[in-house]
Structure formats: structure tokens, C-alpha cells
Design an enzyme around this catalytic site. Sequence first.
Site, PDB file in Angstrom:
ATOM      1  N   ASP A   1       1.092  -1.458   0.416  1.00  0.00           N
ATOM      2  CA  ASP A   1      -0.126  -0.100  -0.114  1.00  0.00           C
ATOM      3  C   ASP A   1       0.888   1.334   0.323  1.00  0.00           C
ATOM      4  O   ASP A   1       1.788   1.372   0.442  1.00  0.00           O
ATOM      5  CB  ASP A   1      -0.518   0.044   1.192  1.00  0.00           C
ATOM      6  CG  ASP A   1      -1.616   0.890   0.596  1.00  0.00           C
ATOM      7  OD1 ASP A   1      -1.413   2.298   0.770  1.00  0.00           O
ATOM      8  OD2 ASP A   1      -3.040   0.680   1.451  1.00  0.00           O
ATOM      9  N   ILE A   2       0.742   1.866  -0.441  1.00  0.00           N
ATOM     10  CA  ILE A   2       1.264   3.490  -0.655  1.00  0.00           C
ATOM     11  C   ILE A   2       1.818   4.399   0.077  1.00  0.00           C
ATOM     12  O   ILE A   2       2.356   5.020   0.509  1.00  0.00           O
ATOM     13  CB  ILE A   2       1.204   4.606  -2.177  1.00  0.00           C
ATOM     14  CG1 ILE A   2       2.588   4.923  -3.216  1.00  0.00           C
ATOM     15  CG2 ILE A   2      -0.196   4.740  -2.517  1.00  0.00           C
ATOM     16  CD1 ILE A   2       1.981   5.116  -3.890  1.00  0.00           C
TER      17      ILE A   2
ATOM     18  N   ASN B   1     -12.413  -3.266   3.108  1.00  0.00           N
ATOM     19  CA  ASN B   1     -13.522  -2.362   2.805  1.00  0.00           C
ATOM     20  C   ASN B   1     -14.325  -2.509   1.388  1.00  0.00           C
ATOM     21  O   ASN B   1     -13.919  -2.478   0.256  1.00  0.00           O
ATOM     22  CB  ASN B   1     -13.308  -1.209   2.255  1.00  0.00           C
ATOM     23  CG  ASN B   1     -11.677  -0.894   3.569  1.00  0.00           C
ATOM     24  OD1 ASN B   1     -12.200  -0.726   4.899  1.00  0.00           O
ATOM     25  ND2 ASN B   1     -10.458   0.262   3.481  1.00  0.00           N
TER      26      ASN B   1
ATOM     27  N   GLN C   1     -13.985   1.978   1.445  1.00  0.00           N
ATOM     28  CA  GLN C   1     -13.987   1.359  -0.624  1.00  0.00           C
ATOM     29  C   GLN C   1     -13.391   2.169  -1.304  1.00  0.00           C
ATOM     30  O   GLN C   1     -14.640   3.209  -1.754  1.00  0.00           O
ATOM     31  CB  GLN C   1     -14.723  -0.187  -1.142  1.00  0.00           C
ATOM     32  CG  GLN C   1     -13.452  -0.454  -2.035  1.00  0.00           C
ATOM     33  CD  GLN C   1     -14.243  -1.085  -2.506  1.00  0.00           C
ATOM     34  OE1 GLN C   1     -15.064  -2.284  -2.424  1.00  0.00           O
ATOM     35  NE2 GLN C   1     -13.591  -2.518  -3.666  1.00  0.00           N
TER      36      GLN C   1
ATOM     37  N   HIS D   1      -9.452  -5.789  -3.398  1.00  0.00           N
ATOM     38  CA  HIS D   1      -8.937  -5.816  -2.563  1.00  0.00           C
ATOM     39  C   HIS D   1      -8.498  -6.290  -0.631  1.00  0.00           C
ATOM     40  O   HIS D   1      -9.218  -5.421   0.142  1.00  0.00           O
ATOM     41  CB  HIS D   1      -6.968  -4.909  -2.660  1.00  0.00           C
ATOM     42  CG  HIS D   1      -8.179  -3.262  -2.424  1.00  0.00           C
ATOM     43  ND1 HIS D   1      -9.246  -3.217  -3.389  1.00  0.00           N
ATOM     44  CD2 HIS D   1      -8.208  -2.850  -0.920  1.00  0.00           C
ATOM     45  CE1 HIS D   1      -9.452  -1.625  -2.147  1.00  0.00           C
ATOM     46  NE2 HIS D   1      -8.662  -1.373  -1.325  1.00  0.00           N
TER      47      HIS D   1
HETATM   48  P1  AMP Z   1      -9.592   0.734  -0.105  1.00  0.00           P
HETATM   49  O1  AMP Z   1     -10.100   2.416   1.044  1.00  0.00           O
HETATM   50  O2  AMP Z   1      -9.815   0.079   0.742  1.00  0.00           O
HETATM   51  O3  AMP Z   1     -10.324   1.133  -0.860  1.00  0.00           O
HETATM   52  O4  AMP Z   1      -7.958   1.713   0.319  1.00  0.00           O
HETATM   53  C1  AMP Z   1      -7.320   1.901  -1.512  1.00  0.00           C
HETATM   54  C2  AMP Z   1      -6.312   1.615  -0.850  1.00  0.00           C
HETATM   55  O5  AMP Z   1      -5.575   1.701  -2.069  1.00  0.00           O
HETATM   56  C3  AMP Z   1      -5.686   2.710   0.180  1.00  0.00           C
HETATM   57  O6  AMP Z   1      -5.296   2.539   1.011  1.00  0.00           O
HETATM   58  C4  AMP Z   1      -4.848   3.744  -0.641  1.00  0.00           C
HETATM   59  O7  AMP Z   1      -3.048   4.391  -0.210  1.00  0.00           O
HETATM   60  C5  AMP Z   1      -3.677   3.200  -1.949  1.00  0.00           C
HETATM   61  N1  AMP Z   1      -3.587   2.872  -2.831  1.00  0.00           N
HETATM   62  C6  AMP Z   1      -3.990   3.968  -3.803  1.00  0.00           C
HETATM   63  N2  AMP Z   1      -2.911   4.219  -4.699  1.00  0.00           N
HETATM   64  C7  AMP Z   1      -2.020   2.845  -5.050  1.00  0.00           C
HETATM   65  C8  AMP Z   1      -1.138   3.383  -5.948  1.00  0.00           C
HETATM   66  N3  AMP Z   1      -0.947   3.601  -6.770  1.00  0.00           N
HETATM   67  N4  AMP Z   1      -0.051   2.003  -4.973  1.00  0.00           N
HETATM   68  C9  AMP Z   1      -0.064   1.339  -3.642  1.00  0.00           C
HETATM   69  N5  AMP Z   1      -1.821   1.702  -2.894  1.00  0.00           N
HETATM   70  C10 AMP Z   1      -2.426   1.825  -3.595  1.00  0.00           C
END
Ligand code: AMP
Length: 134
Positions: free
Chosen positions: A30-31, A86, A93, A99
Site C-alpha cells: 500500500d502506497i 473495505n 472502499q 483488495h
Molecule cells: P480502500 O479504502 O480499501 O479502497 O483502500 C485503497 C488503498 O489503496 C489505500 O490504502 C491507498 O493507500 C492504496 N493505494 C491507492 N493508490 C495506490 C497505488 N498506486 N499503489 C499502492 N497503493 C495504493
Amino acid sequence: MSNCIFCKIIAGEIPSYKVYEDEFVLAFFDINPVNPGHTLVVPKKHFANIEEADEETLCQIVKVLKKVGLSLKKNLGAPGYNVQVNNDPAAGQIVPHLHFHLVPRADGDGLKLWPQKKYLETEAEEVLNKIKIT
Ligand code: AMP
Ligand code: ZN
């Protein structure tokens, strides 16, 4: 899905820190990690949520959760980890590609889980009657 950020990561169009990859699943950092090593485990095929995904895919994801979880424990020294989905925007989400978050925990890392409450008098039975699968 052409405008999905995780599909782009899977296709190699956007860089990621890959933890594990096989035919069905990709796991990458996760970024914006909750803790270092916070990993997202995603199916390579685009599904919006758990209900959309087929059972084979879900089984493959769980296998990878176990592999990555073991690595977090063995190689990062995490004494435990949280697995969170989520599932749909109402549940927080943001990225609409299924994911699973795998968040390594450290003793006393200060993370708080969600608040809990008590059932009202007949509430448990009422809710159970609605959702029970027979
Ligand atoms: P969610 O709220 O469960 O949809 O979480 C989405 C997650 O994706 C968040 O924790 C972000 O930090 C992560 N995210 C978004 N863009 C990227 C990316 N390019 N690389 C890695 N993680 C990402
Ligand atoms: Zn996607």
C-alpha cells in the site's frame, strides 16, 4: 477495467512494490501504509467486491494472505497482523477493485480497532431472523 488503478498496477503500467505474484493474485505494498509492510492482496481479474468474485479467486486470495502473513511474521518480526476488506464505498472502499489489506502489527503500536456496542433487548434475534442463511 481500463481506468482502474489496480488493473494498471497489475498490467505494469504503474509501478508497485511487489511482494508476491502468481497466475491469479498480486500482492503489493500500500502506497500509504498503516505500518511498514502493509500489503494489498488483489485478484488479477477485476472484481468490484467479494460478491462479484468467483469462489476460485477468493480461495486463491486467501492462500496468498496466508503466505504474505507468514512472511510478515517470519521476516518482519510482526507478532500479528490485521486482514481487512473495505467492501463497497459505504464500508470505506475507495479503489473499486477488490483488495484485502494485510497490516502487520507491532506490540503497542497504538492502532485502535473499531468501537463496539451492545445489542438492544430483542435486536439480536430480529437481525438474525433477517440474515440467517438456511
Ligand atoms: P480502500 O479504502 O480499501 O479502497 O483502500 C485503497 C488503498 O489503496 C489505500 O490504502 C491507498 O493507500 C492504496 N493505494 C491507492 N493508490 C495506490 C497505488 N498506486 N499503489 C499502492 N497503493 C495504493
Ligand atoms: Zn481493476
